[in-house]
Scaffold this active site. Structure first.
Site, PDB file in Angstrom:
ATOM      1  N   CYS A 181       0.822  -1.233   0.000  1.00 44.89           N
ATOM      2  CA  CYS A 181       0.000   0.000   0.000  1.00 44.89           C
ATOM      3  C   CYS A 181       0.844   1.266   0.000  1.00 44.89           C
ATOM      4  O   CYS A 181       0.331   2.349  -0.256  1.00 44.89           O
ATOM      5  CB  CYS A 181      -0.935   0.005   1.198  1.00 44.89           C
ATOM      6  SG  CYS A 181      -2.048  -1.393   1.199  1.00 44.89           S
ATOM      7  N   HIS A 214      -3.121   7.192   3.000  1.00 44.48           N
ATOM      8  CA  HIS A 214      -3.559   5.921   2.440  1.00 44.48           C
ATOM      9  C   HIS A 214      -4.954   5.612   2.991  1.00 44.48           C
ATOM     10  O   HIS A 214      -5.220   5.779   4.184  1.00 44.48           O
ATOM     11  CB  HIS A 214      -2.570   4.818   2.802  1.00 44.48           C
ATOM     12  CG  HIS A 214      -3.045   3.459   2.408  1.00 44.48           C
ATOM     13  ND1 HIS A 214      -3.554   3.200   1.157  1.00 44.48           N
ATOM     14  CD2 HIS A 214      -3.132   2.290   3.099  1.00 44.48           C
ATOM     15  CE1 HIS A 214      -3.928   1.934   1.092  1.00 44.48           C
ATOM     16  NE2 HIS A 214      -3.684   1.365   2.259  1.00 44.48           N
ATOM     17  N   ASN A 258     -10.047   0.001   0.393  1.00 40.32           N
ATOM     18  CA  ASN A 258      -8.588   0.113   0.347  1.00 40.32           C
ATOM     19  C   ASN A 258      -8.096  -0.420  -1.004  1.00 40.32           C
ATOM     20  O   ASN A 258      -8.158  -1.610  -1.255  1.00 40.32           O
ATOM     21  CB  ASN A 258      -8.015  -0.707   1.519  1.00 40.32           C
ATOM     22  CG  ASN A 258      -6.498  -0.721   1.554  1.00 40.32           C
ATOM     23  OD1 ASN A 258      -5.835  -0.277   0.617  1.00 40.32           O
ATOM     24  ND2 ASN A 258      -5.949  -1.245   2.631  1.00 40.32           N
TER      25      ASN A 258
HETATM   26  N1  ACO Z   1     -18.368  -8.417   9.969  1.00 40.96           N
HETATM   27  C1  ACO Z   1     -18.783  -8.668  11.224  1.00 40.96           C
HETATM   28  N2  ACO Z   1     -17.940  -9.019  12.206  1.00 40.96           N
HETATM   29  C2  ACO Z   1     -16.625  -9.096  11.892  1.00 40.96           C
HETATM   30  C3  ACO Z   1     -16.142  -8.862  10.600  1.00 40.96           C
HETATM   31  C4  ACO Z   1     -17.073  -8.507   9.619  1.00 40.96           C
HETATM   32  N3  ACO Z   1     -16.715  -8.218   8.349  1.00 40.96           N
HETATM   33  N4  ACO Z   1     -14.800  -9.020  10.605  1.00 40.96           N
HETATM   34  C5  ACO Z   1     -14.447  -9.362  11.848  1.00 40.96           C
HETATM   35  N5  ACO Z   1     -15.553  -9.420  12.640  1.00 40.96           N
HETATM   36  C6  ACO Z   1     -15.634  -9.751  14.050  1.00 40.96           C
HETATM   37  C7  ACO Z   1     -14.447 -10.554  14.534  1.00 40.96           C
HETATM   38  O1  ACO Z   1     -14.642 -11.922  14.283  1.00 40.96           O
HETATM   39  C8  ACO Z   1     -14.439 -10.222  16.007  1.00 40.96           C
HETATM   40  O2  ACO Z   1     -15.408 -11.011  16.639  1.00 40.96           O
HETATM   41  P1  ACO Z   1     -15.150 -11.627  18.116  1.00 40.96           P
HETATM   42  O3  ACO Z   1     -14.981 -10.425  19.006  1.00 40.96           O
HETATM   43  O4  ACO Z   1     -16.387 -12.407  18.378  1.00 40.96           O
HETATM   44  O5  ACO Z   1     -13.895 -12.427  17.993  1.00 40.96           O
HETATM   45  C9  ACO Z   1     -14.914  -8.773  16.061  1.00 40.96           C
HETATM   46  O6  ACO Z   1     -15.590  -8.545  14.817  1.00 40.96           O
HETATM   47  C10 ACO Z   1     -13.804  -7.785  16.219  1.00 40.96           C
HETATM   48  O7  ACO Z   1     -12.772  -8.096  15.281  1.00 40.96           O
HETATM   49  P2  ACO Z   1     -11.447  -7.249  15.196  1.00 40.96           P
HETATM   50  O8  ACO Z   1     -10.560  -7.819  14.158  1.00 40.96           O
HETATM   51  O9  ACO Z   1     -10.862  -7.084  16.568  1.00 40.96           O
HETATM   52  O10 ACO Z   1     -12.021  -5.823  14.729  1.00 40.96           O
HETATM   53  P3  ACO Z   1     -11.287  -4.460  14.612  1.00 40.96           P
HETATM   54  O11 ACO Z   1     -12.051  -3.428  15.346  1.00 40.96           O
HETATM   55  O12 ACO Z   1      -9.810  -4.564  14.884  1.00 40.96           O
HETATM   56  O13 ACO Z   1     -11.477  -4.110  13.061  1.00 40.96           O
HETATM   57  C11 ACO Z   1     -10.186  -4.156  11.027  1.00 40.96           C
HETATM   58  C12 ACO Z   1     -10.904  -4.972  12.091  1.00 40.96           C
HETATM   59  C13 ACO Z   1     -11.223  -3.272  10.370  1.00 40.96           C
HETATM   60  C14 ACO Z   1      -9.575  -5.095  10.019  1.00 40.96           C
HETATM   61  C15 ACO Z   1      -9.107  -3.269  11.702  1.00 40.96           C
HETATM   62  O14 ACO Z   1      -8.301  -4.046  12.556  1.00 40.96           O
HETATM   63  C16 ACO Z   1      -8.214  -2.605  10.687  1.00 40.96           C
HETATM   64  O15 ACO Z   1      -8.629  -1.754   9.933  1.00 40.96           O
HETATM   65  N6  ACO Z   1      -6.914  -2.962  10.689  1.00 40.96           N
HETATM   66  C17 ACO Z   1      -5.958  -2.386   9.751  1.00 40.96           C
HETATM   67  C18 ACO Z   1      -6.120  -3.045   8.445  1.00 40.96           C
HETATM   68  C19 ACO Z   1      -5.348  -2.360   7.346  1.00 40.96           C
HETATM   69  O16 ACO Z   1      -5.187  -1.157   7.340  1.00 40.96           O
HETATM   70  N7  ACO Z   1      -4.922  -3.174   6.405  1.00 40.96           N
HETATM   71  C20 ACO Z   1      -4.366  -2.706   5.199  1.00 40.96           C
HETATM   72  C21 ACO Z   1      -2.935  -2.381   5.277  1.00 40.96           C
HETATM   73  S1  ACO Z   1      -2.425  -1.835   3.723  1.00 40.96           S
HETATM   74  C22 ACO Z   1      -1.745  -3.117   2.742  1.00 40.96           C
HETATM   75  O17 ACO Z   1      -0.550  -3.196   2.645  1.00 40.96           O
HETATM   76  C23 ACO Z   1      -2.635  -4.039   2.042  1.00 40.96           C
END
Ligand code: ACO
Length: 333
Positions: free
Chosen positions: A113, A253, A283
């Site tokens: 990214c 980003h 993204n």
């Molecule tokens: N719908 C509903 N529930 C979901 C979903 C979904 N799509 N995805 C995960 N959950 C659930 C999980 O299973 C978890 O449930 P549990 O508590 O029963 O175990 C709960 O929601 C919380 O999950 P988390 O992963 O802790 O949620 P978080 O608030 O951290 O959000 C996210 C997840 C959006 C992925 C966040 O961590 C994030 O944005 N991280 C950065 C990602 C990023 O920027 N990646 C790209 C980098 S760039 C590159 O190089 C590609």
């Protein structure tokens, strides 16, 4: 050394759109969860038979038209992508051929990214030293092709698209004022596509285990992203001799609205200077920043002399930022 700036911009996203409601029918998720946790409402997805080179070609052509520069004049094409058409040949070579950029050298650059920032930093060195006059930089991705569409924690986040910029020498004092790039390979496992390379070549087993799809430890990436976006933005402004109040536009980003909000708050940059389009595109990895820059320019949000900070982070781990003082030489909105 020449000053180097952007003299043409273009972008392209595929027509097909997948909304959060569409995703509700595919995995166990809902619009409310996706919107509140990420800010994403929809994303554009390339058809099965459209490779990333096609997106890059269309964005590149638009950028050259915008700069009023013929493909034959391009000296170098750099494509930043983590979803190339093939491991080899390079997507940049395919794009050069499609464009008819006959004299251009072409190569791919992979910094996930952060790819567009790494690519403009690289391209600038060629132009600043006078080795090349015209470089076409393209950030393009077909993230949809490496996602596990049964994994709700990743498939909701990404989209496809491409953005391109033409770099040339510009008037002294304009163009890129500073860059900072960084990487930390110890965090490589936080975000990766484990199979399909030389470490874990493709096999029936790797396909069965879905190892050719993107795997991510979201929470760790989240913390890394906020920390690094703040640090690298502060550093790049300092290198340019500027402070946060000198920023006219901040283009981060586009991964997650919460990451951007947290970083912007810590930086103390006014929210009205922050570009956000992830609600429409998700993204798009290396395409996120150039698509946002192109849209900002075409929407009239950028004027000559504006100081723009662009900052990215991604797999590698990698991060990078630049300060760009906008010149309108050659550009038509
Ligand atoms: N719908 C509903 N529930 C979901 C979903 C979904 N799509 N995805 C995960 N959950 C659930 C999980 O299973 C978890 O449930 P549990 O508590 O029963 O175990 C709960 O929601 C919380 O999950 P988390 O992963 O802790 O949620 P978080 O608030 O951290 O959000 C996210 C997840 C959006 C992925 C966040 O961590 C994030 O944005 N991280 C950065 C990602 C990023 O920027 N990646 C790209 C980098 S760039 C590159 O190089 C590609």
């Amino acid at each position: 050394m020449f000053s180097v700036g952007i003299v043409g911009m273009g972008s392209y996203v595929p027509e097909n759109v997948i909304t959060n409601l569409d995703l509700e029918k595919m995995v166990d998720t809902n619009d409310q969860w996706i919107t509140s946790r990420t800010g994403i409402r929809k994303r554009h997805i390339a058809p099965k038979d459209m490779p990333v080179s096609e997106l890059c070609y269309r964005a590149g052509l638009r950028a050259l038209e915008n700069a009023q520069i013929a493909p034959e004049e391009v000296d170098l094409i750099i494509v930043a992508t983590m979803t190339p058409d093939y491991a080899f040949p390079a997507t940049a070579c395919i794009v050069a051929d499609r464009l008819g950029a006959k004299k251009a050298a072409a190569f791919d650059l992979e910094a996930a990214c952060t790819g567009f920032i790494f690519a403009v930093a690289t391209a600038s060195q060629f132009v600043a030293t006078g080795m090349y006059k015209t470089v076409l930089v393209i950030g393009g991705e077909t993230m949809s092709k490496i996602l596990n569409w049964e994994d709700r924690s990743t498939c909701i986040l990404f989209g496809d698209g491409a953005g391109a910029a033409v770099l040339q020498p510009v008037e002294k004092g304009f163009g890129f004022l500073s860059f900072e790039l960084g990487s930390d390979g110890s965090g490589g496992k936080l975000l990766s596509q484990p199979a399909g390379g030389s470490k874990c070549p493709a096999s029936l087993e790797t396909v069965e285990k879905n190892l050719h799809t993107l795997q991510m430890q979201g929470r760790d990436v989240y913390k890394f992203a906020v920390r690094n976006m703040v640090d690298v933005s502060v550093n790049v402004l300092e290198k340019a001799g500027l402070g946060k109040d000198d920023v006219d536009l901040f283009i981060p980003h586009q991964a997650n609205i919460r990451i951007i909000d947290a970083a912007v708050k810590r930086l103390g940059i006014s929210p009205d200077k922050v570009i956000m389009n992830l609600d429409k595109y998700g993204n798009m990895s290396a395409a996120s920043i150039p698509v946002a820059l192109d849209e900002s320019f075409k929407e009239g949000r950028i004027a000559e002399g504006d100081r723009i900070v662009m900052v990215g982070f991604g797999a590698g781990l990698t991060w990078g930022a630049c300060v760009l003082k906008w010149t309108k030489v050659g550009l038509k909105a």
